[in-house]
Design an enzyme around this catalytic site. Sequence first.
Site, PDB file in Angstrom:
ATOM      1  N   GLU A   3       7.223 -37.285 -26.650  1.00  0.00           N
ATOM      2  CA  GLU A   3       7.574 -35.877 -26.435  1.00  0.00           C
ATOM      3  C   GLU A   3       8.861 -35.551 -27.180  1.00  0.00           C
ATOM      4  O   GLU A   3       9.850 -36.257 -27.045  1.00  0.00           O
ATOM      5  CB  GLU A   3       7.745 -35.642 -24.918  1.00  0.00           C
ATOM      6  CG  GLU A   3       8.313 -34.280 -24.547  1.00  0.00           C
ATOM      7  CD  GLU A   3       7.465 -33.118 -25.075  1.00  0.00           C
ATOM      8  OE1 GLU A   3       6.268 -33.055 -24.767  1.00  0.00           O
ATOM      9  OE2 GLU A   3       8.014 -32.279 -25.839  1.00  0.00           O
ATOM     10  N   LYS A  21       6.268 -17.024 -14.260  1.00  0.00           N
ATOM     11  CA  LYS A  21       5.870 -16.723 -12.882  1.00  0.00           C
ATOM     12  C   LYS A  21       7.091 -16.584 -11.980  1.00  0.00           C
ATOM     13  O   LYS A  21       7.092 -15.795 -11.034  1.00  0.00           O
ATOM     14  CB  LYS A  21       4.919 -17.792 -12.333  1.00  0.00           C
ATOM     15  CG  LYS A  21       3.467 -17.377 -12.428  1.00  0.00           C
ATOM     16  CD  LYS A  21       2.827 -17.527 -13.783  1.00  0.00           C
ATOM     17  CE  LYS A  21       2.783 -16.364 -14.676  1.00  0.00           C
ATOM     18  NZ  LYS A  21       2.226 -16.647 -15.994  1.00  0.00           N
ATOM     19  N   GLY A  84       6.434 -37.390 -32.879  1.00  0.00           N
ATOM     20  CA  GLY A  84       5.380 -38.347 -33.226  1.00  0.00           C
ATOM     21  C   GLY A  84       4.648 -37.943 -34.480  1.00  0.00           C
ATOM     22  O   GLY A  84       4.458 -36.756 -34.747  1.00  0.00           O
ATOM     23  N   MET A 288      -6.677 -20.809 -24.565  1.00  0.00           N
ATOM     24  CA  MET A 288      -5.391 -21.520 -24.534  1.00  0.00           C
ATOM     25  C   MET A 288      -4.798 -21.404 -23.136  1.00  0.00           C
ATOM     26  O   MET A 288      -3.919 -20.579 -22.880  1.00  0.00           O
ATOM     27  CB  MET A 288      -4.455 -20.959 -25.589  1.00  0.00           C
ATOM     28  CG  MET A 288      -4.887 -21.301 -27.004  1.00  0.00           C
ATOM     29  SD  MET A 288      -3.677 -20.725 -28.197  1.00  0.00           S
ATOM     30  CE  MET A 288      -4.201 -21.560 -29.689  1.00  0.00           C
ATOM     31  N   HIS A 414     -11.354 -13.420   9.296  1.00  0.00           N
ATOM     32  CA  HIS A 414     -10.898 -12.023   9.392  1.00  0.00           C
ATOM     33  C   HIS A 414      -9.523 -12.000  10.039  1.00  0.00           C
ATOM     34  O   HIS A 414      -9.307 -12.720  11.006  1.00  0.00           O
ATOM     35  CB  HIS A 414     -11.878 -11.209  10.234  1.00  0.00           C
ATOM     36  CG  HIS A 414     -11.421  -9.789  10.437  1.00  0.00           C
ATOM     37  ND1 HIS A 414     -11.496  -8.851   9.435  1.00  0.00           N
ATOM     38  CD2 HIS A 414     -10.853  -9.178  11.511  1.00  0.00           C
ATOM     39  CE1 HIS A 414     -11.008  -7.709   9.887  1.00  0.00           C
ATOM     40  NE2 HIS A 414     -10.605  -7.890  11.142  1.00  0.00           N
TER      41      HIS A 414
HETATM   42  P1  NAI Z   1      -3.419 -12.795 -26.365  1.00  0.00           P
HETATM   43  O1  NAI Z   1      -4.408 -13.357 -27.310  1.00  0.00           O
HETATM   44  O2  NAI Z   1      -3.704 -12.801 -24.905  1.00  0.00           O
HETATM   45  O3  NAI Z   1      -3.111 -11.262 -26.753  1.00  0.00           O
HETATM   46  C1  NAI Z   1      -2.631 -10.884 -28.003  1.00  0.00           C
HETATM   47  C2  NAI Z   1      -2.926  -9.415 -28.202  1.00  0.00           C
HETATM   48  O4  NAI Z   1      -2.269  -8.963 -29.362  1.00  0.00           O
HETATM   49  C3  NAI Z   1      -4.412  -9.106 -28.398  1.00  0.00           C
HETATM   50  O5  NAI Z   1      -4.777  -8.078 -27.512  1.00  0.00           O
HETATM   51  C4  NAI Z   1      -4.491  -8.655 -29.872  1.00  0.00           C
HETATM   52  O6  NAI Z   1      -5.500  -7.713 -30.096  1.00  0.00           O
HETATM   53  C5  NAI Z   1      -3.113  -8.090 -30.080  1.00  0.00           C
HETATM   54  N1  NAI Z   1      -2.624  -8.087 -31.463  1.00  0.00           N
HETATM   55  C6  NAI Z   1      -2.745  -9.054 -32.411  1.00  0.00           C
HETATM   56  N2  NAI Z   1      -2.090  -8.697 -33.538  1.00  0.00           N
HETATM   57  C7  NAI Z   1      -1.539  -7.483 -33.309  1.00  0.00           C
HETATM   58  C8  NAI Z   1      -0.737  -6.604 -34.065  1.00  0.00           C
HETATM   59  N3  NAI Z   1      -0.333  -6.906 -35.300  1.00  0.00           N
HETATM   60  N4  NAI Z   1      -0.329  -5.420 -33.505  1.00  0.00           N
HETATM   61  C9  NAI Z   1      -0.718  -5.109 -32.240  1.00  0.00           C
HETATM   62  N5  NAI Z   1      -1.483  -5.907 -31.473  1.00  0.00           N
HETATM   63  C10 NAI Z   1      -1.881  -7.086 -31.989  1.00  0.00           C
HETATM   64  O7  NAI Z   1      -2.046 -13.545 -26.719  1.00  0.00           O
HETATM   65  P2  NAI Z   1      -0.659 -13.631 -25.952  1.00  0.00           P
HETATM   66  O8  NAI Z   1      -0.540 -12.552 -24.946  1.00  0.00           O
HETATM   67  O9  NAI Z   1       0.364 -13.739 -27.016  1.00  0.00           O
HETATM   68  O10 NAI Z   1      -0.781 -15.012 -25.210  1.00  0.00           O
HETATM   69  C11 NAI Z   1      -0.903 -16.225 -25.967  1.00  0.00           C
HETATM   70  C12 NAI Z   1      -1.740 -17.254 -25.255  1.00  0.00           C
HETATM   71  O11 NAI Z   1      -1.095 -17.693 -24.097  1.00  0.00           O
HETATM   72  C13 NAI Z   1      -3.091 -16.702 -24.869  1.00  0.00           C
HETATM   73  O12 NAI Z   1      -4.067 -17.581 -25.306  1.00  0.00           O
HETATM   74  C14 NAI Z   1      -3.060 -16.651 -23.369  1.00  0.00           C
HETATM   75  O13 NAI Z   1      -4.305 -17.017 -22.825  1.00  0.00           O
HETATM   76  C15 NAI Z   1      -1.978 -17.671 -23.001  1.00  0.00           C
HETATM   77  N6  NAI Z   1      -1.295 -17.199 -21.821  1.00  0.00           N
HETATM   78  C16 NAI Z   1      -1.913 -17.289 -20.612  1.00  0.00           C
HETATM   79  C17 NAI Z   1      -1.311 -16.786 -19.486  1.00  0.00           C
HETATM   80  C18 NAI Z   1      -2.018 -16.877 -18.199  1.00  0.00           C
HETATM   81  O14 NAI Z   1      -2.937 -17.673 -18.071  1.00  0.00           O
HETATM   82  N7  NAI Z   1      -1.660 -16.074 -17.223  1.00  0.00           N
HETATM   83  C19 NAI Z   1      -0.006 -16.176 -19.528  1.00  0.00           C
HETATM   84  C20 NAI Z   1       0.551 -16.104 -20.845  1.00  0.00           C
HETATM   85  C21 NAI Z   1      -0.084 -16.619 -21.933  1.00  0.00           C
END
Ligand code: NAI
Length: 435
Positions: A3, A21, A84, A288, A414
Site C-alpha cells: 500500500e 458519510k 508496487g 465502481m 410494525h
Molecule cells: P458518476 O459516474 O456517478 O457521475 C458523473 C456524472 O458526471 C454523470 O452524470 C455524467 O453524465 C456527468 N458528466 C461527465 N462529464 C461531464 C461534463 N463534462 N460536464 C457535466 N457533466 C458531466 O461519477 P462520480 O459522481 O464522480 O462518482 C465516481 C464513482 O464513485 C462512481 O462510480 C460512483 O459509483 C462512486 N461513488 C459511489 C458512491 C456511493 O456508493 N454512494 C458515493 C460516491 C462515489
Amino acid sequence: MVEKRATHGGTCLNVGCIPSKALLHASEAYAEAAHDFAGMGIKVKPELDLAAMLAFKDSGVKGNVDGVEFLLKKNKIDTFHGTGRITAPHTVEVTESKGKTQLATKAIVIATGSEVAHVPGIDIDEKRIVSSTGALSLPNVPKRMVVIGGGYIGLELGSVWSRLGSEVTVVEMLHTITPGLDGELAKQLQRILQKQGITFKLGAKVVKVDAKGKGVTLTVEPVDGGKKETLECDVVLVAVGRVPNTEGLGLDDVGVETHARGRVIVDHKFQTNVPGIYAIGDVIAGPMLAHKAEEEGVAVAEDLAGQAGHVNYDVIPSVVYTAPEVASVGKTEEQLKEAGIAYKVGKFPFTANGRAKVNRTTEGFVKILADEATDRVLGVHIIGPDAGTMIAEAAVLMEFGGSAEDLARTCHAHPTLNEAVKEAALAVDKRALHM
Ligand code: NAI
C-alpha cells in the site's frame, strides 16, 4: 499487502465513502436542527463550527483505518508501505522510503482502485477547483459552489455544502441526474433536492473555467446547441466519474491486457491473460462500488484457496446517500423495457407508512418490479428515509430468487419503514392494504 498510502483502507476509508458519510451525517443533523426540530417541539438555533465538524470527520476516518490496521495484524498479513510494480509474472517490486524490495509470490491480485476523472482544460488545484478529496476538507463554507456532474459524488457532496449554507448549482451533461438509476427515482430525487435549494442545469456542459480572478467564472454551453452562459462561484467541484488506476503498475511490461478505457480484462475467476495475475474492484469492469470490490476480493481469495468463489452481479445494491437516500438493486424499468421482459410494478409511498408519518420523513416511495409470468422480483428501487438499509431485505430476497408474493407474505414488524417494502410487494398484485 502493498500500500502506497500512509494508512490502509483505500479511497473508501481515507477519502471516499467514510469521510463523505461523516459529513453527510453531521450536515444532515445540522439542517434538521435548523429546519425540522421546531416541528417536533424542540427549539434550538444551531451554530456551525466547521473546523470541529471536519475534525469529527477525520476522527471517523482514523477509527476506520486503525480498525483495518488491527485486522491485518490480527490475521498475520505482512504489509509493505510503498509503491508496487509487477516486474515479472510472479514478482512484485516495492519501492519504500528505505529502498526497493523484491517479493516473490504465487499469485498477484491487482486491487488498485480508481482515481478522479478530469475534464480537459480544467485543472484541479484542490483549493478553488476541487475533486471529491478537496471537497471533504474545505476550510470555509463557499458562498457559491458549482458542481460539474450530477452523479453520486456531485449529489452527495453538493448536499453537504448546500446544507451548510452554500448556494449549489449542479451542471450535468445529460438530461437526467444519476444516469443508470431508475428514471422515476432520478426525477423524484431531483425534485426533492431542488426543494432543498440545489439548482440544476441539465443537458449542459462546462466548456471553460477561469479561476484567475477572485472568484471562478465558468462558461456553460447547452449540449443540444444554444446560447452559452456564465456562472460565477467560489468553489468548483469536479465530479465527472473515476478512471481505473493502472499507471506505473508495470502491466504493459508483463503483457496484462486492458480495455480501451483502461480497465484490466479478467476471466470469471478474476485472472488476467497472464497466469498468476488477478484483478478485482474498480480496476476491472462493473460498478465502481466498495461492496462490489469486497465481494470480488473474497471470491478471488476463495478461488486461490481452492474453494469456489462467486459474485452474483445481478444483485449488487447501490445507494446514493442524499436525504432522503436512494437505493436500488436489480433491473430498472428502463432496462426491463430494453430487454423486452414483461413485468409488473408495485409501488407504495412513504406518505402512507405510519412510522414515516410520525418521523416526518414521508418523501419518497418503494417500487418493486416483478416478472409478469413468474412473479420473481427483478428489481427493487427505494427513495426514502434510510433506503440504504432497507434495500438489504430486497437483496436477500433476490439472492434466493424470491417472488413478490414471498415478500408480501413475510411478516414485517410494525411500526417500521420496511412495511412500505411489504406493501409495495402486495401492490405488485394490486392488493396493498394501507392505500
Ligand atoms: P458518476 O459516474 O456517478 O457521475 C458523473 C456524472 O458526471 C454523470 O452524470 C455524467 O453524465 C456527468 N458528466 C461527465 N462529464 C461531464 C461534463 N463534462 N460536464 C457535466 N457533466 C458531466 O461519477 P462520480 O459522481 O464522480 O462518482 C465516481 C464513482 O464513485 C462512481 O462510480 C460512483 O459509483 C462512486 N461513488 C459511489 C458512491 C456511493 O456508493 N454512494 C458515493 C460516491 C462515489
